[in-house]
Enzyme design. Sequence first.
Site, short mmCIF file in Angstrom:
data_model
loop_
_atom_site.label_atom_id
_atom_site.label_comp_id
_atom_site.label_asym_id
_atom_site.label_seq_id
_atom_site.Cartn_x
_atom_site.Cartn_y
_atom_site.Cartn_z
N TRP A 1 0.83 -1.20 0.00
CA TRP A 1 0.00 0.00 0.00
C TRP A 1 0.87 1.26 0.00
CZ3 TRP A 1 -4.50 -0.49 -1.92
CH2 TRP A 1 -5.26 -1.64 -1.68
N ASP B 1 -1.38 6.59 6.38
CA ASP B 1 -2.46 5.75 5.88
C ASP B 1 -2.79 4.74 6.96
OD1 ASP B 1 -4.17 3.98 4.69
OD2 ASP B 1 -2.86 3.46 3.00
N LYS C 1 -12.21 -1.59 6.63
CA LYS C 1 -11.42 -2.60 7.32
C LYS C 1 -11.81 -2.62 8.80
CE LYS C 1 -8.91 -2.84 3.46
NZ LYS C 1 -7.95 -1.98 2.75
C1 LIG Z 1 -7.54 -1.29 1.70
C2 LIG Z 1 -6.44 -0.32 1.82
C3 LIG Z 1 -6.34 0.79 0.98
C4 LIG Z 1 -7.27 1.03 -0.20
O1 LIG Z 1 -8.49 1.45 0.16
P1 LIG Z 1 -9.66 1.69 -0.92
O2 LIG Z 1 -10.76 2.20 -0.06
O3 LIG Z 1 -9.94 0.37 -1.55
O4 LIG Z 1 -9.16 2.68 -1.89
C5 LIG Z 1 -5.32 1.69 1.20
N1 LIG Z 1 -4.43 1.50 2.19
C6 LIG Z 1 -4.49 0.43 3.02
C7 LIG Z 1 -3.47 0.30 4.10
C8 LIG Z 1 -5.49 -0.51 2.85
O5 LIG Z 1 -5.54 -1.58 3.67
#
Ligand SMILES: *Cc1c(COP(=O)(O)O)cnc(C)c1O
Length: 379
Positions: free
Chosen positions: A114, A189, A213
């Site tokens: 990511w 993030d 998540k």
């Molecule tokens: C799932 C995830 C993303 C992407 O998220 P979307 O909502 O699908 O764009 C970005 N960063 C991390 C760490 C993730 O687990």
Amino acid sequence: MSTATATDQRVFNFSAGPAMLPLPVLEQARDEMLCLPGVGASVLEISHRSPAFIAIIEAAEANLRTLLGVPDDYAILFLQGGGRLQFWMTAANLIGDLGAQKGKSADYLLTGSWGKQAMAEAKKAGPVRVAYDSSATNFDRLPAPFCEGAAKMDLDPDAAYVHYTCNETIQGVQFPTEPDTGGVPLVCDASSDFLHKPLDISKYGLIYACAQKNAGPAGVTIVVVKKDLVANASPDLPVYCNYNTHIADNSLNNTPPTFSIYIVKLVTEWLMQEFGDLKAVHHHNQKKAGLLYDVLDASPDFYIGHAQPGCRSLMNVAFRLPSDDLTDAFLSGAKKRNLTDLKGHRSVGGARASIYNAMPIEGVEALRDYMVEFRSEQG
Ligand SMILES: *Cc1c(COP(=O)(O)O)cnc(C)c1O
């Protein structure tokens, strides 16, 4: 189908995301689906400018402020576009030609898939630098001092920010605490571990997390941003992609994802009712993850953990088995016990158990018991 049957049919779902939601949240959403109490309509049917919805979004924000201790000089925003839009939007607002710190570059810590994608998108907006990269070992570690023997970060003291991914969902690598940037603001993030423990918000310039998540359903991305960090971004940025738009309009510039925000409100209420505070949530998550890492440590040649010690994720436990045949047998046996969605990401292989806040300890215990049994059956 009666409600009791639907509840009985629920499995322990170890999906990385969208992931399990707390059962009491789903039950309340079901009960309120036809009519919010006193409103006469479902949350799906009311204006985002109605008093009923304003009360919902304000409560969601207030719950997040309480849980995370977010001070007033930070805004909490409810946006769309997922984690992926934030990869670019953070950079565009800070280091882009129209950004608040135009002319500066940003440092990126690449500790997983990511973070790597975040930098690739940011590069389209402005100048970026790699300050750490563990791709040579398939992202199994964090910089020293988190992981012994790993390289150190190579930070630019003049960087606009340091971007990092506090939990790499695919590799199961998680920072136990924030990297020390010597005062350069962190942009984080937190998509896959937001609300799993308390944070020292003052270390951050900006935190973003898609909700599906650990914080709610797909459709909403939560951003916690220090207002003065982005205040000087140019009004020539596209309206939606300028944080100042959403700060000024309390996330109501356009129609926000109303249902997703409503579920975030219920999830944050559940956290407060069930655990009290994020310290208790963290303690619970440490206990849950410990059950699985104990199995890995007891059979390190059979359940081969991906993350190095010192950076194991409390949210995503990634491990391989000695062969593809054993992996397939493991996954299909798990499914027979209603332990589902345990397949690892193709870039790592093996298995991955995502055990976010909503995964009950009973689910983790059931997986632990199965892992011990499967191991002993193989002799
Ligand atoms: C799932 C995830 C993303 C992407 O998220 P979307 O909502 O699908 O764009 C970005 N960063 C991390 C760490 C993730 O687990």
